[in-house]
Design a protein around this motif. Structure first.
Motif, PDB file in Angstrom:
ATOM      1  N   ASN A 167       0.836  -1.214   0.000  1.00 46.71           N
ATOM      2  CA  ASN A 167       0.000   0.000   0.000  1.00 46.71           C
ATOM      3  C   ASN A 167       0.866   1.258   0.000  1.00 46.71           C
ATOM      4  N   TYR A 168       1.984   1.165   0.656  1.00 43.53           N
ATOM      5  CA  TYR A 168       2.922   2.293   0.718  1.00 43.53           C
ATOM      6  C   TYR A 168       3.564   2.524  -0.654  1.00 43.53           C
ATOM      7  N   ALA A 169       4.049   1.462  -1.287  1.00 44.25           N
ATOM      8  CA  ALA A 169       4.810   1.585  -2.539  1.00 44.25           C
ATOM      9  C   ALA A 169       3.954   1.983  -3.721  1.00 44.25           C
ATOM     10  N   ILE A 170       2.664   1.649  -3.663  1.00 45.23           N
ATOM     11  CA  ILE A 170       1.764   1.985  -4.774  1.00 45.23           C
ATOM     12  C   ILE A 170       1.731   3.493  -5.012  1.00 45.23           C
ATOM     13  N   GLY A 171       2.142   4.268  -4.023  1.00 43.78           N
ATOM     14  CA  GLY A 171       2.112   5.729  -4.135  1.00 43.78           C
ATOM     15  C   GLY A 171       3.020   6.300  -5.206  1.00 43.78           C
ATOM     16  N   GLY A 172       4.005   5.542  -5.658  1.00 40.81           N
ATOM     17  CA  GLY A 172       4.877   6.037  -6.719  1.00 40.81           C
ATOM     18  C   GLY A 172       6.341   5.741  -6.449  1.00 40.81           C
ATOM     19  N   GLN A 173       7.194   6.155  -7.377  1.00 41.55           N
ATOM     20  CA  GLN A 173       8.610   5.797  -7.315  1.00 41.55           C
ATOM     21  C   GLN A 173       9.305   6.383  -6.089  1.00 41.55           C
ATOM     22  N   GLU A 174       8.860   7.555  -5.651  1.00 36.52           N
ATOM     23  CA  GLU A 174       9.439   8.166  -4.451  1.00 36.52           C
ATOM     24  C   GLU A 174       9.398   7.194  -3.277  1.00 36.52           C
ATOM     25  N   PHE A 175       8.313   6.425  -3.202  1.00 36.30           N
ATOM     26  CA  PHE A 175       8.141   5.489  -2.092  1.00 36.30           C
ATOM     27  C   PHE A 175       8.735   4.117  -2.405  1.00 36.30           C
TER      28      PHE A 175
END
Length: 647
Positions: free
Chosen positions: A161-169
């Motif tokens: 759920n955290y990583a789905i936010g984008g490359q920054e994460f």
């Protein structure tokens, strides 16, 4: 409730909770909030922030549980996405893991997972407070024992759920060692008699998100091999699909992975699993529906083809004509399944990029098999076009014709194969017969390209083309279809190659079909110098035969009229002016030869004068320091002749 009343109600509820002094009453209130969950209507974030700091672990547990339930509601999530809530939860998870704290850690992970769902505020707080490292450390600790699958799943789902936010994460996952631990989970699960499909699928989803956010990301060979091993061991359709997605993403961007999978038997594994999947589906053993199965089949087939495009992977899979993958592809040429047949055709086309493979495949009668397939599907296409209902979509018919023609074209590249095909006398007549009935521009493009390869160096084939009026009309028609660049580019090239290879007495065949000369003239301003040169050579050969030798006046007039109506002068001016600095010397020499021959005709000469071909030629000579004196002299003679406007 709306407006001030709602605020008053929330404030009152907060006040009620803050004034509960009895621990049991407080537990009862927290359990009430937990039960209501996302339907709980009050904002009690300020209370929960305070309760998370309680010395009573049971209160902390209930408070974290309350947060995890409340933030299931998307509209409430940002209200609780606060450092004062997330930081204490991370603090709990950073402490040494022990079995008696299992439920507390479970609820902490649920709370973080729900907070990070579609909420960048929570994700940024996680990022800024070392959240990923804390979770990965916990994951590392759980890998030391085998009873904590549930915790591992929750950690991975939270990170997902955290990583789905984008490359920054997602970038932080690799930096903190999550990818390495993901690989370790796969290794551990593969050692078990029964893998935990939920855990493995979550890890694969996590790897997939990282790849989606950074398509160029390259996983270690060990990670990719273990994903391949999961595909080998699992019978779960959904898990198989995730493995294929991962491998596809890696192969699409990295040739090294194509080679790795070829060496590790990955392609043959995919072939075997494909056959098993289709058999199980046919026998009704799968819970997956037709659409899902078809999606997996398409993905697996595309993966096979992508791997075959690797220059280092291809010889491993061909293995001197006895490789398992190559032999499987040959077998699939007889498959009634259109996906397997299409894959086999594309695979053969890829193998045919190597000349020695082409010759071997020709000897093994693969070329004949390709012609059979094309003919069958072309005839089916004709039936469908006539209104007959068939259990196959038109797009599929076109795809198979396209793939078979592409393979036929590639197999026709070696000179030895051209000779064999010409001697057999089947390929060119078949393709010429089918050409007038082709209505799909992709199919036309590949058919024209295949014919061009067959014409190369084979006068007998060129004679068949030039003598087939219906085929010439079709070639001219596709050459004028500018909206379809592939077919429009191949058509004039086929005409040009036919002129070059057919006996000079057959050149007049081109004049009998409207559009053939126009195609060649238009190719003068093609974007590639190779095509420009082909057009110049073909037009020169035609001009030499028709203008230099004493044909009837009508014959010469016909050729001249075609050139003038095609605006030969304008095309030559554009060709010269747009290529002054970059025109290869060889092309310039051929161009001057054409101008020298055609400028002997006064009608054509006047067209050149009107189109200012002489001015363009002067610019060409002025711009080039690499032209020989002889070439410049020839150019000046033609410039003067055109400038005078007479022979």
């Amino acid at each position: 409730m709306d407006g001030p009343s709602a605020k008053k109600s929330t404030s009152f509820e907060t006040l009620v909770i803050q004034n509960i002094n009895n621990v049991n009453d407080l537990k009862a209130k927290l359990n009430e909030i937990i039960s209501a969950g996302k339907n709980y209507e009050f904002d009690v974030s300020s209370c929960l922030k305070s309760l998370l700091k309680s010395n009573d672990e049971s209160i902390v547990l209930l408070s974290v549980h309350a947060v995890s339930e409340l933030v299931k509601c998307e509209s409430k999530r940002e209200t609780y996405a606060q450092k004062e809530i997330i930081e204490p939860i991370l603090g709990i998870l950073s402490k040494e893991f022990c079995i008696d704290k299992f439920e507390l850690r479970k609820q902490c992970l649920r709370a973080l997972g729900n907070l990070c769902c579609d909420c960048d505020v929570s994700r940024k707080i996680m990022l800024e407070n070392n959240g990923v490292q804390i979770l990965n450390n916990l994951l590392t600790n759980t890998l030391k024992v085998s009873e904590f699958d549930e915790i591992q799943i929750l950690i991975c789902k939270t990170l997902l759920n955290y990583a789905i936010g984008g490359q920054e994460f997602s970038d932080s996952l690799d930096k903190c060692g999550v990818v390495e631990n993901g690989k370790n989970i796969l290794i551990a699960e593969l050692k078990k008699d029964d893998m935990n499909d939920d855990l493995v699928s979550t890890v694969l989803l996590l790897l997939s998100v990282i790849n989606d956010n950074a398509p160029e990301f390259l996983y270690s060979d060990e990670t990719n091999v273990n994903v391949l091993n999961v595909l080998k061991e699992t019978t779960n359709v959904e898990l198989s699909e995730l493995c294929l997605e991962h491998l596809h993403s890696q192969v699409r961007e990295h040739d090294s992975v194509k080679t790795l999978l070829a060496k590790e038997g990955g392609v043959q594994l995919v072939c075997v699993r494909l056959n098993q999947l289709l058999q199980r589906h046919e026998e009704g053993e799968l819970s997956a529906d037709d659409t899902q199965v078809e999606g997996i089949v398409k993905q697996a087939c595309y993966l096979i083809i992508l791997i075959l495009t690797g220059d280092d992977a291809m010889p491993i899979l061909y293995k001197d004509g006895v490789g398992e993958v190559y032999l499987t592809m040959v077998k699939w040429l007889d498959s009634p399944n259109h996906h397997l047949l299409g894959t086999a055709l594309l695979a053969i086309g890829n193998f045919a990029r190597q000349d020695d493979y082409c010759i071997q495949m020709m000897n093994d009668k693969i070329f004949d098999k390709l012609l059979d397939i094309f003919e069958v599907y072309h005839n089916l296409s004709l039936k469908q076009n006539s209104g007959e209902t068939l259990p196959i979509e038109k797009s599929t018919l076109n795809q198979i014709q396209h793939a078979s023609l592409s393979a036929i074209r590639n197999l026709s590249v070696p000179v030895a194969n051209k000779r064999v095909s010409a001697a057999q006398g089947r390929a060119a007549p078949l393709l010429l017969k089918c050409l007038p009935n082709v209505d799909d521009h992709h199919v036309a493009y590949k058919l024209l390209a295949a014919l061009r390869m067959l014409v190369d160096g084979q006068e007998s084939v060129a004679r068949l083309v030039s003598g087939n009026r219906a085929a010439l009309q079709a070639i001219a028609r596709w050459g004028g279809a500018g909206e379809h660049a592939g077919a429009a580019g191949e058509a004039p090239r086929l005409l040009a190659w036919t002129v070059r290879h057919v006996a000079s007495e057959r050149h007049g065949d081109m004049l009998q079909v409207e559009g053939c000369i126009l195609n060649l003239v238009n190719m003068l301003i093609a974007p590639h110098s190779v095509m420009q040169n082909e057009a110049i050579l073909a037009l020169t050969l035609l001009a030499i035969e028709i203008l230099n030798y004493k044909h009837t006046d009508e014959y010469e007039k016909n050729f001249t009229t075609h050139l003038i109506e095609s605006e030969i002068g304008k095309h030559l001016s554009v060709l010269i002016e747009t290529n002054c600095a970059k025109m290869p010397v060889e092309v310039a020499e051929n161009l001057l030869a054409f101008l020298d021959v055609t400028s002997k005709c006064e009608t054509i000469l006047r067209d050149y004068n009107k189109a200012k071909v002489h001015s363009a030629l002067q610019k060409l000579v002025d711009a080039r320091k690499d032209f020989s004196e002889e070439l410049k002299t020839c150019a000046f003679d033609i410039i003067n002749k055109i400038s005078d406007g007479s022979g």
